[in-house]
Motif scaffolding. Sequence first.
Motif, PDB file in Angstrom:
ATOM      1  N   SER A   1     -10.794  -3.669  -2.112  1.00  6.58           N
ATOM      2  CA  SER A   1      -9.768  -3.130  -3.011  1.00  6.58           C
ATOM      3  C   SER A   1      -8.372  -3.428  -2.480  1.00  6.58           C
ATOM      4  N   TRP A   2      -8.204  -3.206  -1.177  1.00  6.59           N
ATOM      5  CA  TRP A   2      -6.896  -3.436  -0.569  1.00  6.59           C
ATOM      6  C   TRP A   2      -6.538  -4.917  -0.568  1.00  6.59           C
ATOM      7  N   GLU A   3      -7.524  -5.785  -0.378  1.00  7.38           N
ATOM      8  CA  GLU A   3      -7.264  -7.226  -0.422  1.00  7.38           C
ATOM      9  C   GLU A   3      -6.744  -7.644  -1.793  1.00  7.38           C
ATOM     10  N   GLY A   4      -7.301  -7.049  -2.838  1.00  5.86           N
ATOM     11  CA  GLY A   4      -6.817  -7.350  -4.183  1.00  5.86           C
ATOM     12  C   GLY A   4      -5.378  -6.908  -4.378  1.00  5.86           C
ATOM     13  N   LEU A   5      -5.057  -5.695  -3.921  1.00  7.29           N
ATOM     14  CA  LEU A   5      -3.688  -5.203  -4.057  1.00  7.29           C
ATOM     15  C   LEU A   5      -2.720  -5.975  -3.165  1.00  7.29           C
ATOM     16  N   SER A   6      -3.180  -6.324  -1.978  1.00  6.29           N
ATOM     17  CA  SER A   6      -2.316  -7.103  -1.076  1.00  6.29           C
ATOM     18  C   SER A   6      -1.950  -8.440  -1.694  1.00  6.29           C
TER      19      SER A   6
ATOM     20  N   ILE B   1       2.823   0.710  -6.087  1.00  4.05           N
ATOM     21  CA  ILE B   1       1.398   0.991  -6.282  1.00  4.05           C
ATOM     22  C   ILE B   1       0.817   1.478  -4.960  1.00  4.05           C
ATOM     23  N   GLY B   2       0.177   2.641  -5.005  1.00  6.68           N
ATOM     24  CA  GLY B   2      -0.438   3.208  -3.810  1.00  6.68           C
ATOM     25  C   GLY B   2      -1.945   3.309  -3.957  1.00  6.68           C
ATOM     26  N   MET B   3      -2.671   3.027  -2.892  1.00  9.45           N
ATOM     27  CA  MET B   3      -4.138   3.103  -2.889  1.00  9.45           C
ATOM     28  C   MET B   3      -4.591   4.140  -1.876  1.00  9.45           C
ATOM     29  N   VAL B   4      -5.492   5.004  -2.293  1.00 11.21           N
ATOM     30  CA  VAL B   4      -6.061   6.019  -1.402  1.00 11.21           C
ATOM     31  C   VAL B   4      -7.524   5.678  -1.158  1.00 11.21           C
ATOM     32  N   THR B   5      -7.900   5.499   0.104  1.00  8.59           N
ATOM     33  CA  THR B   5      -9.279   5.144   0.425  1.00  8.59           C
ATOM     34  C   THR B   5     -10.179   6.378   0.418  1.00  8.59           C
ATOM     35  N   ASP B   6     -11.493   6.133   0.393  1.00 13.25           N
ATOM     36  CA  ASP B   6     -12.417   7.217   0.689  1.00 13.25           C
ATOM     37  C   ASP B   6     -12.566   7.280   2.206  1.00 13.25           C
ATOM     38  N   THR B   7     -13.538   8.028   2.693  1.00 12.45           N
ATOM     39  CA  THR B   7     -13.640   8.255   4.135  1.00 12.45           C
ATOM     40  C   THR B   7     -14.117   7.029   4.909  1.00 12.45           C
ATOM     41  N   GLY B   8     -14.491   5.967   4.221  1.00 10.72           N
ATOM     42  CA  GLY B   8     -14.903   4.748   4.905  1.00 10.72           C
ATOM     43  C   GLY B   8     -13.740   4.021   5.564  1.00 10.72           C
ATOM     44  N   GLY B   9     -12.517   4.269   5.097  1.00 12.50           N
ATOM     45  CA  GLY B   9     -11.344   3.634   5.684  1.00 12.50           C
ATOM     46  C   GLY B   9     -11.088   2.248   5.129  1.00 12.50           C
TER      47      GLY B   9
ATOM     48  N   VAL C   1       3.120  -2.564  -2.538  1.00 12.74           N
ATOM     49  CA  VAL C   1       1.799  -1.941  -2.420  1.00 12.74           C
ATOM     50  C   VAL C   1       1.644  -1.298  -1.045  1.00 12.74           C
ATOM     51  N   ASN C   2       0.983  -0.147  -1.026  1.00  8.74           N
ATOM     52  CA  ASN C   2       0.716   0.571   0.215  1.00  8.74           C
ATOM     53  C   ASN C   2      -0.605   1.309   0.093  1.00  8.74           C
ATOM     54  N   TYR C   3      -1.148   1.730   1.223  1.00  8.09           N
ATOM     55  CA  TYR C   3      -2.386   2.514   1.192  1.00  8.09           C
ATOM     56  C   TYR C   3      -2.295   3.692   2.150  1.00  8.09           C
ATOM     57  N   LEU C   4      -3.111   4.701   1.882  1.00  5.30           N
ATOM     58  CA  LEU C   4      -3.295   5.827   2.781  1.00  5.30           C
ATOM     59  C   LEU C   4      -4.795   6.015   2.983  1.00  5.30           C
ATOM     60  N   GLU C   5      -5.201   6.193   4.233  1.00  6.68           N
ATOM     61  CA  GLU C   5      -6.611   6.374   4.537  1.00  6.68           C
ATOM     62  C   GLU C   5      -6.978   7.852   4.532  1.00  6.68           C
ATOM     63  N   SER C   6      -8.191   8.137   4.115  1.00 10.72           N
ATOM     64  CA  SER C   6      -8.696   9.508   4.086  1.00 10.72           C
ATOM     65  C   SER C   6      -9.755   9.665   5.173  1.00 10.72           C
TER      66      SER C   6
ATOM     67  N   GLU D   1      -0.876  13.282  -3.284  1.00 11.43           N
ATOM     68  CA  GLU D   1       0.370  14.015  -3.425  1.00 11.43           C
ATOM     69  C   GLU D   1       1.513  13.328  -2.673  1.00 11.43           C
ATOM     70  N   THR D   2       1.189  12.699  -1.566  1.00 12.53           N
ATOM     71  CA  THR D   2       2.213  11.947  -0.826  1.00 12.53           C
ATOM     72  C   THR D   2       2.784  10.827  -1.685  1.00 12.53           C
ATOM     73  N   PHE D   3       1.910  10.097  -2.343  1.00  8.85           N
ATOM     74  CA  PHE D   3       2.374   9.024  -3.229  1.00  8.85           C
ATOM     75  C   PHE D   3       3.149   9.588  -4.425  1.00  8.85           C
ATOM     76  N   VAL D   4       2.713  10.726  -4.932  1.00  4.10           N
ATOM     77  CA  VAL D   4       3.437  11.370  -6.041  1.00  4.10           C
ATOM     78  C   VAL D   4       4.851  11.734  -5.599  1.00  4.10           C
ATOM     79  N   ASP D   5       4.949  12.349  -4.435  1.00  5.10           N
ATOM     80  CA  ASP D   5       6.258  12.770  -3.922  1.00  5.10           C
ATOM     81  C   ASP D   5       7.177  11.580  -3.677  1.00  5.10           C
ATOM     82  N   GLU D   6       6.573  10.427  -3.335  1.00  4.63           N
ATOM     83  CA  GLU D   6       7.371   9.231  -3.075  1.00  4.63           C
ATOM     84  C   GLU D   6       7.591   8.406  -4.344  1.00  4.63           C
ATOM     85  N   GLU D   7       7.256   9.003  -5.483  1.00  2.00           N
ATOM     86  CA  GLU D   7       7.526   8.435  -6.806  1.00  2.00           C
ATOM     87  C   GLU D   7       6.866   7.074  -7.011  1.00  2.00           C
ATOM     88  N   TYR D   8       5.586   6.999  -6.660  1.00  2.00           N
ATOM     89  CA  TYR D   8       4.822   5.787  -6.948  1.00  2.00           C
ATOM     90  C   TYR D   8       4.504   5.728  -8.432  1.00  2.00           C
ATOM     91  N   ASP D   9       4.431   4.505  -8.960  1.00  2.00           N
ATOM     92  CA  ASP D   9       4.206   4.313 -10.395  1.00  2.00           C
ATOM     93  C   ASP D   9       2.724   4.322 -10.761  1.00  2.00           C
TER      94      ASP D   9
END
Length: 347
Positions: A56-61, A38-46, A73-78, A89-97
Motif C-alpha cells: 500500500s505504501w509503495e503505491g502511495l510513494s 494523503i495519509g496512510m495508517v497501517t494495521d499492526t503489521g507495520g 504522502v505520509n504514513y503512521l504505523e499502528s 486523528e493525527t492526520f485529521v488535526d494536520e488537515e490531511y485531505d
Amino acid sequence: MKKKLLALVLCAVMVFGLVACGSSSSSTSTASDEPYKIGMVTDTGGVNDGSFNQSSWEGLSQLGEDYEGQIEVNYLESATDSDYSANIETFVDEEYDLIIGVGYMLADAIGEAADANPDILFAIIDDSTNADKENVACLMFEQSQASYLVGYVAGLMTESNIVGFVLGMSTTTMNEFGYGYVAGVLDANPDATVLQANANSFGDSATGKSLANAQITNGADVIFHAAGGTGLGVIEACKEANIYAIGVDSDQSSYAPENVITSAMKRVDTASYEIGLDAYEGNFTAGVHTYDLSSEGVDIAPTTDLLPEDVLTAVTELKEQIIAGDVVVPKTQEEFEAAYGDLYELD
C-alpha cells in the motif's frame, strides 16, 4: 477646493481597493500552491511487513513521486489496535485531505472519523462496512481468485501430496484466502491434504515460523501464507527446510528466491495509487471499488522462474476460465461446502 478634496478621497478609495484586491489574489495563489495531503495508517503489521502495508505504501510513494510538489504522502504505523483512532486523528488535526486505513481492522476507527469529519475523504482496504458513507471509498479485492490460482499451483507442485496454509487471522474477509486456496489445491490434486493453522496475528513472524515448522514436520512440502508480517516467518521456515513457499499480497520471491514459487498478489499498491489520484483530481467516488482478475487487481506474481511450463500454461487457462465465468471460485463457507464439503477447518 471641495472638488479637489472629493477627487483625493475617491483616489484613496481606488488605491485601497486595488491593494485589497492584490492581497486577496496573493492569498488564493498561496493556498492553491499547498500540496494535496494523503495519509496512510497501517494495521499492526507495520509498514515494512513485506506484504499488505508495504505494498500500500509503495503505491502511495509512487504517487508522491509522480506528482512531486503537488501531492504529499505520509504514513503512521499502528503498534496496537488502540493506535488506529489516534493515528487517524493525527492526520485529521494536520488537515490531511485523504486518509487511508490499511485493513479491515481499521473499519470502526475509519467509520467514526468519517462521521465526525464529513469534509475529509477516507478510504479503507478490505472492508465494506462503511460503504454507505459519502466520504468513504471501500477498496475490495477478489482474493479468493488469486489464492485459487496459487492453490492450483501447490496441488501440482507437491510431491508428498501434503500442503500447508497459515492464516493471519480468521475473519470473513481473510477466510476467502482459505476457501480459494483449498479449492485450488483439490481441483489440481484430489488426493492432496491441506494442513491449516491460524496465527491470530499479522505481525508475529516467530509464530508464523513455528506453525510452518509443525506443518513441515507433518509432511507439507508447499506452504502458502496469508498472514502479513507473520508470513515472513513462514517463508523463513520453508527456506530452512528447503521446501516451497507461496507468498501473499506482493511478489515475495525476493525473501527466498529458491523457495518462493509464486505469490497470491492483491494489487493494493494499484488501489492506493488510484484512489489517491482520483481524490487529488476531484474524481473521488465513495462506495465499493472491486479489484479482480479481469481488472488485474489480483493475480499470481510475475516471478515464475521456479514453475514448470505446464504449470504456467494451466494457470493461464484457469485465469481465462475464471474471467469468463466458466470456473467459479468459492469465497464463502456456504459456497465452499457446497462444492467441497467440510474441508476448510479454520474458524
